[in-house]
Scaffold this motif. Sequence first.
Motif, PDB file in Angstrom:
ATOM      1  N   ILE A 199      -1.448   0.678  -4.312  1.00 31.66           N
ATOM      2  CA  ILE A 199      -0.692   1.738  -3.656  1.00 31.66           C
ATOM      3  C   ILE A 199      -1.622   2.898  -3.296  1.00 31.66           C
ATOM      4  CG2 ILE A 199       1.068   3.520  -3.992  1.00 31.66           C
ATOM      5  CD1 ILE A 199       2.290   0.844  -3.516  1.00 31.66           C
ATOM      6  N   SER A 200      -1.636   3.268  -2.018  1.00 38.54           N
ATOM      7  CA  SER A 200      -2.469   4.379  -1.559  1.00 38.54           C
ATOM      8  C   SER A 200      -1.647   5.545  -1.029  1.00 38.54           C
ATOM      9  CB  SER A 200      -3.440   3.904  -0.471  1.00 38.54           C
ATOM     10  OG  SER A 200      -2.733   3.422   0.658  1.00 38.54           O
ATOM     11  N   GLU A 201      -0.390   5.291  -0.669  1.00 41.98           N
ATOM     12  CA  GLU A 201       0.477   6.345  -0.156  1.00 41.98           C
ATOM     13  C   GLU A 201       1.782   6.349  -0.950  1.00 41.98           C
ATOM     14  OE1 GLU A 201       1.044   6.207   4.042  1.00 41.98           O
ATOM     15  OE2 GLU A 201      -1.041   5.653   4.457  1.00 41.98           O
ATOM     16  N   VAL A 203      -2.360   5.713 -11.151  1.00 40.84           N
ATOM     17  CA  VAL A 203      -2.309   5.062  -9.834  1.00 40.84           C
ATOM     18  C   VAL A 203      -3.704   5.219  -9.219  1.00 40.84           C
ATOM     19  CG1 VAL A 203      -1.081   4.917  -7.632  1.00 40.84           C
ATOM     20  CG2 VAL A 203       0.098   5.776  -9.675  1.00 40.84           C
ATOM     21  N   PRO A 204      -4.595   4.252  -9.406  1.00 39.17           N
ATOM     22  CA  PRO A 204      -6.031   4.453  -9.174  1.00 39.17           C
ATOM     23  C   PRO A 204      -6.438   4.616  -7.712  1.00 39.17           C
ATOM     24  CG  PRO A 204      -5.597   2.153  -9.696  1.00 39.17           C
ATOM     25  CD  PRO A 204      -4.314   2.890  -9.920  1.00 39.17           C
ATOM     26  N   ASN A 205      -5.682   4.067  -6.778  1.00 39.59           N
ATOM     27  CA  ASN A 205      -6.080   4.108  -5.368  1.00 39.59           C
ATOM     28  C   ASN A 205      -5.248   5.065  -4.532  1.00 39.59           C
ATOM     29  OD1 ASN A 205      -8.294   2.104  -5.122  1.00 39.59           O
ATOM     30  ND2 ASN A 205      -6.751   0.708  -5.926  1.00 39.59           N
ATOM     31  N   LEU A 206      -4.554   5.971  -5.194  1.00 37.51           N
ATOM     32  CA  LEU A 206      -3.713   6.919  -4.480  1.00 37.51           C
ATOM     33  C   LEU A 206      -4.555   7.823  -3.581  1.00 37.51           C
ATOM     34  CD1 LEU A 206      -0.773   7.792  -4.172  1.00 37.51           C
ATOM     35  CD2 LEU A 206      -1.166   9.480  -5.983  1.00 37.51           C
ATOM     36  N   ARG A 207      -4.145   7.913  -2.317  1.00 39.33           N
ATOM     37  CA  ARG A 207      -4.885   8.722  -1.336  1.00 39.33           C
ATOM     38  C   ARG A 207      -4.026   9.834  -0.744  1.00 39.33           C
ATOM     39  NH1 ARG A 207      -7.821   6.384   4.169  1.00 39.33           N
ATOM     40  NH2 ARG A 207      -8.844   8.335   4.776  1.00 39.33           N
ATOM     41  N   HIS A 208      -2.769   9.522  -0.453  1.00 39.59           N
ATOM     42  CA  HIS A 208      -1.858  10.508   0.128  1.00 39.59           C
ATOM     43  C   HIS A 208      -0.612  10.598  -0.750  1.00 39.59           C
ATOM     44  CE1 HIS A 208      -4.406  10.554   3.635  1.00 39.59           C
ATOM     45  NE2 HIS A 208      -4.207   9.253   3.832  1.00 39.59           N
ATOM     46  N   PHE A 209      -0.312  11.806  -1.196  1.00 41.30           N
ATOM     47  CA  PHE A 209       0.830  11.997  -2.084  1.00 41.30           C
ATOM     48  C   PHE A 209       1.715  13.117  -1.554  1.00 41.30           C
ATOM     49  CE2 PHE A 209       2.600  14.222  -5.913  1.00 41.30           C
ATOM     50  CZ  PHE A 209       3.599  13.288  -6.164  1.00 41.30           C
ATOM     51  N   VAL A 210       3.009  12.832  -1.475  1.00 38.19           N
ATOM     52  CA  VAL A 210       3.999  13.817  -1.042  1.00 38.19           C
ATOM     53  C   VAL A 210       5.059  13.946  -2.127  1.00 38.19           C
ATOM     54  CG1 VAL A 210       5.768  14.385   0.655  1.00 38.19           C
ATOM     55  CG2 VAL A 210       3.635  13.310   1.397  1.00 38.19           C
ATOM     56  N   LEU A 211       5.331  15.171  -2.544  1.00 36.69           N
ATOM     57  CA  LEU A 211       6.368  15.446  -3.542  1.00 36.69           C
ATOM     58  C   LEU A 211       7.348  16.436  -2.936  1.00 36.69           C
ATOM     59  CD1 LEU A 211       7.388  15.158  -6.510  1.00 36.69           C
ATOM     60  CD2 LEU A 211       5.965  17.152  -7.041  1.00 36.69           C
ATOM     61  N   ASP A 212       8.627  16.099  -2.963  1.00 37.86           N
ATOM     62  CA  ASP A 212       9.612  16.932  -2.267  1.00 37.86           C
ATOM     63  C   ASP A 212      10.902  17.019  -3.072  1.00 37.86           C
ATOM     64  OD1 ASP A 212      10.725  18.471  -0.255  1.00 37.86           O
ATOM     65  OD2 ASP A 212      11.371  16.757   0.931  1.00 37.86           O
ATOM     66  N   THR A 269       0.793  -1.235   0.000  1.00 35.93           N
ATOM     67  CA  THR A 269       0.000   0.000   0.000  1.00 35.93           C
ATOM     68  C   THR A 269       0.822   1.279   0.000  1.00 35.93           C
ATOM     69  OG1 THR A 269      -0.138  -0.050   2.420  1.00 35.93           O
ATOM     70  CG2 THR A 269      -1.924  -1.120   1.178  1.00 35.93           C
ATOM     71  N   THR A 270       2.110   1.204   0.315  1.00 38.14           N
ATOM     72  CA  THR A 270       2.925   2.413   0.387  1.00 38.14           C
ATOM     73  C   THR A 270       4.159   2.287  -0.502  1.00 38.14           C
ATOM     74  OG1 THR A 270       4.231   1.620   2.273  1.00 38.14           O
ATOM     75  CG2 THR A 270       2.193   2.808   2.771  1.00 38.14           C
ATOM     76  N   CYS A 271       4.639   3.444  -0.939  1.00 40.06           N
ATOM     77  CA  CYS A 271       5.816   3.423  -1.797  1.00 40.06           C
ATOM     78  C   CYS A 271       6.627   4.703  -1.600  1.00 40.06           C
ATOM     79  CB  CYS A 271       5.412   3.292  -3.265  1.00 40.06           C
ATOM     80  SG  CYS A 271       6.808   2.919  -4.377  1.00 40.06           S
ATOM     81  N   LEU A 272       7.937   4.546  -1.489  1.00 39.31           N
ATOM     82  CA  LEU A 272       8.870   5.663  -1.457  1.00 39.31           C
ATOM     83  C   LEU A 272       9.741   5.577  -2.699  1.00 39.31           C
ATOM     84  CD1 LEU A 272      10.440   8.026  -0.210  1.00 39.31           C
ATOM     85  CD2 LEU A 272      11.762   6.351   1.107  1.00 39.31           C
ATOM     86  N   MET A 273       9.771   6.667  -3.451  1.00 40.14           N
ATOM     87  CA  MET A 273      10.501   6.695  -4.719  1.00 40.14           C
ATOM     88  C   MET A 273      11.476   7.869  -4.685  1.00 40.14           C
ATOM     89  SD  MET A 273       8.745   7.027  -8.474  1.00 40.14           S
ATOM     90  CE  MET A 273       7.692   5.613  -8.136  1.00 40.14           C
ATOM     91  N   ARG A 274      12.732   7.603  -5.020  1.00 44.89           N
ATOM     92  CA  ARG A 274      13.746   8.655  -5.012  1.00 44.89           C
ATOM     93  C   ARG A 274      14.571   8.621  -6.289  1.00 44.89           C
ATOM     94  NH1 ARG A 274      16.172   8.038   1.139  1.00 44.89           N
ATOM     95  NH2 ARG A 274      14.560   9.250   2.211  1.00 44.89           N
ATOM     96  N   ASN A 275      15.040   9.808  -6.668  1.00 45.78           N
ATOM     97  CA  ASN A 275      15.973   9.937  -7.795  1.00 45.78           C
ATOM     98  C   ASN A 275      15.369   9.425  -9.100  1.00 45.78           C
ATOM     99  OD1 ASN A 275      18.017  10.927  -6.021  1.00 45.78           O
ATOM    100  ND2 ASN A 275      18.468   8.815  -5.426  1.00 45.78           N
ATOM    101  N   LEU A 276      14.129   9.792  -9.336  1.00 48.62           N
ATOM    102  CA  LEU A 276      13.457   9.385 -10.570  1.00 48.62           C
ATOM    103  C   LEU A 276      13.695  10.416 -11.664  1.00 48.62           C
ATOM    104  CD1 LEU A 276      11.426   7.838 -12.347  1.00 48.62           C
ATOM    105  CD2 LEU A 276       9.578   9.044 -11.135  1.00 48.62           C
ATOM    106  N   ASP A 277      14.288   9.971 -12.754  1.00 50.33           N
ATOM    107  CA  ASP A 277      14.447  10.791 -13.947  1.00 50.33           C
ATOM    108  C   ASP A 277      13.389  10.328 -14.949  1.00 50.33           C
ATOM    109  OD1 ASP A 277      15.144  12.040 -16.327  1.00 50.33           O
ATOM    110  OD2 ASP A 277      17.300  11.815 -16.005  1.00 50.33           O
ATOM    111  N   LEU A 278      12.367  11.151 -15.163  1.00 51.18           N
ATOM    112  CA  LEU A 278      11.244  10.742 -16.008  1.00 51.18           C
ATOM    113  C   LEU A 278      11.659  10.472 -17.451  1.00 51.18           C
ATOM    114  CD1 LEU A 278       8.540  13.203 -14.641  1.00 51.18           C
ATOM    115  CD2 LEU A 278       8.662  10.734 -14.261  1.00 51.18           C
ATOM    116  N   HIS A 279      12.747  11.063 -17.874  1.00 54.23           N
ATOM    117  CA  HIS A 279      13.207  10.833 -19.247  1.00 54.23           C
ATOM    118  C   HIS A 279      13.871   9.467 -19.400  1.00 54.23           C
ATOM    119  CE1 HIS A 279      12.290  14.947 -20.269  1.00 54.23           C
ATOM    120  NE2 HIS A 279      13.064  15.396 -19.307  1.00 54.23           N
ATOM    121  N   VAL A 280      14.326   8.880 -18.290  1.00 49.92           N
ATOM    122  CA  VAL A 280      15.088   7.635 -18.349  1.00 49.92           C
ATOM    123  C   VAL A 280      14.352   6.478 -17.690  1.00 49.92           C
ATOM    124  CG1 VAL A 280      17.253   6.512 -17.685  1.00 49.92           C
ATOM    125  CG2 VAL A 280      17.256   8.930 -18.364  1.00 49.92           C
TER     126      VAL A 280
END
Length: 214
Positions: free
Chosen positions: A55-57, A73-82, A31-42
């Motif tokens: 995934i909801s968080e 991401v159909p069930n996303l409930r809490h989103f943090v972008l930093d 249900t949760t995911c932490l993603m770092r250093n994502l380059d959308l072009h790659v």
Amino acid sequence: MAWLQRQGVKCLLFVLLCQLTHGLNCWCSTTTCLMRNLDLHVDYSSAFSCLSNTISELTAEFVKGDVFDLTTVPNLRHFVLDHSQLDSLIVSLTREGSTVSVTTTPLRTVIFHHSRNLVDVRIDNTLLATMRRTSLTTIILEGNRLREVNFSMFVSMPKLTYLLIGRNLLSSVTVPDGQSPMRLKRLDLSFNRLANANLSGISFAKTIDASGNE
């Protein structure tokens, strides 16, 4: 149990592979995911392959690219972008009590797509200062359940041109004291619960759509 162990090994290998190739890091549970250093072009395909439908968080840090589209991401409930570098953010939050927090991230366009249950949007002061330098032009908050909007939060965005807040539950708006630096081309407040008296202080918008209010 053996199957779960195999899946865990696969996930670990995936994380290690991402670290070795592009620097992308993903730590995801059901249900949760932490993603770092994502380059959308790659890394776009690789990153979204680890985001399951449950995934909801999601917390995303150090994302860079043009458009960060999370509507898949159909069930996303809490989103943090930093601490990210993006041109546009598109999210769809349909679950009850949804929240969004965006910090230290310059953006030009923010779209909350069909986020009818969005109750809390937080943007920190550091982000607002950054927005001045990167010319945020469009904010879309249509079709949510917002009950109040304070235009003071937009004062530090002098490049803001389109502010669309139609189809919410707004019953009042708070206008900044004195002369506002905002010069909106379009302000959409349609289909809310605003009385005409609530709109008298809005002089910083060239076009105001207040149709469909009570």
